[in-house]
Scaffold this motif. Structure first.
Motif, PDB file in Angstrom:
ATOM      1  N   ARG A   1      18.269   0.297  68.405  1.00 24.77           N
ATOM      2  CA  ARG A   1      18.822  -1.153  68.263  1.00 24.77           C
ATOM      3  C   ARG A   1      20.293  -0.934  68.731  1.00 24.77           C
ATOM      4  O   ARG A   1      20.941   0.146  68.982  1.00 24.77           O
ATOM      5  CB  ARG A   1      19.117  -1.010  66.454  1.00 24.77           C
ATOM      6  CG  ARG A   1      18.060  -0.720  65.849  1.00 24.77           C
ATOM      7  CD  ARG A   1      17.097  -1.992  65.310  1.00 24.77           C
ATOM      8  NE  ARG A   1      17.599  -3.074  64.369  1.00 24.77           N
ATOM      9  CZ  ARG A   1      17.196  -4.253  64.234  1.00 24.77           C
ATOM     10  NH1 ARG A   1      16.180  -4.575  64.961  1.00 24.77           N
ATOM     11  NH2 ARG A   1      17.812  -5.040  63.441  1.00 24.77           N
ATOM     12  N   VAL A   2      20.602  -2.111  69.311  1.00 25.48           N
ATOM     13  CA  VAL A   2      22.082  -2.000  69.973  1.00 25.48           C
ATOM     14  C   VAL A   2      23.111  -2.973  69.233  1.00 25.48           C
ATOM     15  O   VAL A   2      22.742  -4.130  68.935  1.00 25.48           O
ATOM     16  CB  VAL A   2      21.751  -2.614  71.510  1.00 25.48           C
ATOM     17  CG1 VAL A   2      23.094  -2.829  72.316  1.00 25.48           C
ATOM     18  CG2 VAL A   2      20.679  -1.842  72.484  1.00 25.48           C
ATOM     19  N   GLY A   3      24.327  -2.282  69.110  1.00 24.85           N
ATOM     20  CA  GLY A   3      25.124  -2.817  68.450  1.00 24.85           C
ATOM     21  C   GLY A   3      26.497  -2.858  69.323  1.00 24.85           C
ATOM     22  O   GLY A   3      26.327  -2.203  70.294  1.00 24.85           O
ATOM     23  N   LYS A   4      27.498  -3.289  68.748  1.00 25.52           N
ATOM     24  CA  LYS A   4      28.751  -3.312  69.244  1.00 25.52           C
ATOM     25  C   LYS A   4      29.775  -2.622  68.489  1.00 25.52           C
ATOM     26  O   LYS A   4      29.720  -2.680  67.141  1.00 25.52           O
ATOM     27  CB  LYS A   4      29.133  -4.630  69.994  1.00 25.52           C
ATOM     28  CG  LYS A   4      29.134  -5.711  69.084  1.00 25.52           C
ATOM     29  CD  LYS A   4      29.461  -7.118  69.759  1.00 25.52           C
ATOM     30  CE  LYS A   4      29.337  -8.156  68.897  1.00 25.52           C
ATOM     31  NZ  LYS A   4      29.402  -9.546  69.554  1.00 25.52           N
ATOM     32  N   VAL A   5      30.882  -2.347  69.083  1.00 28.69           N
ATOM     33  CA  VAL A   5      31.945  -1.806  68.416  1.00 28.69           C
ATOM     34  C   VAL A   5      33.387  -2.501  69.287  1.00 28.69           C
ATOM     35  O   VAL A   5      33.446  -2.321  70.105  1.00 28.69           O
ATOM     36  CB  VAL A   5      32.224  -0.182  68.595  1.00 28.69           C
ATOM     37  CG1 VAL A   5      33.500   0.290  67.920  1.00 28.69           C
ATOM     38  CG2 VAL A   5      31.172   0.429  68.225  1.00 28.69           C
TER      39      VAL A   5
ATOM     40  N   ARG B   1      26.340  -4.800  63.774  1.00 26.22           N
ATOM     41  CA  ARG B   1      25.045  -4.485  63.996  1.00 26.22           C
ATOM     42  C   ARG B   1      24.195  -5.802  63.726  1.00 26.22           C
ATOM     43  O   ARG B   1      24.566  -6.412  62.722  1.00 26.22           O
ATOM     44  CB  ARG B   1      24.529  -3.263  63.479  1.00 26.22           C
ATOM     45  CG  ARG B   1      24.380  -3.118  61.939  1.00 26.22           C
ATOM     46  CD  ARG B   1      24.316  -1.693  61.316  1.00 26.22           C
ATOM     47  NE  ARG B   1      25.370  -1.001  61.916  1.00 26.22           N
ATOM     48  CZ  ARG B   1      25.721   0.236  61.406  1.00 26.22           C
ATOM     49  NH1 ARG B   1      24.752   0.802  60.902  1.00 26.22           N
ATOM     50  NH2 ARG B   1      26.975   0.909  61.869  1.00 26.22           N
TER      51      ARG B   1
END
Lengths: 80, 80
Positions: A38-42, A9
């Motif tokens: 908020r944009v995060g990645k996995v 993130r």
């Protein structure tokens, strides 16, 4: 095989234009309660590994070297 | 304020070129154990809401309408 999840993130304080666009779009759709996003990645990794501790250590190394940008992003590793 | 997390991932069976590129890059860096990778996203929503059940229902609706593509992606909502 061990599966590891790396959550990446943006650090707090780093501007997130994509998240801002999501919040604006949600408000445009009538979701007035959507104050911010908020944009995060996995990244889910399938690792050819049998030792969970070693899988976690290697996944952390991969995150630090390739998956996250340590200047603006933080990450957490979870072994599933 | 309630924070909800929407986890969006590609449905199994859907080709993930970005994940494939990540796995290839990791192998190129010497992480031979990185067999495969799948990339998903997490949207953290700050909701002006006090009822967790309602926050969850609204976040699910937002995910279905805007945040995920139901043809190729599945999502889960978590209220933090």
């Amino acid at each position: 095989m061990i599966r590891a999840r790396v959550h990446v993130r943006l650090k707090s304080g780093v501007l997130d234009p994509q998240g801002r666009a999501v919040a604006d779009a949600l408000q445009g759709l009538g979701y007035a309660e959507a104050l911010d996003a908020r944009v995060g990645k996995v990244i889910e990794l399938d690792l050819d590994e049998t030792d969970p501790a070693r899988a976690r250590a290697r996944a952390s190394e991969m995150a630090a070297r390739l998956l996250a940008n340590p200047v603006i992003e933080s990450f957490e590793v979870e072994v599933v």
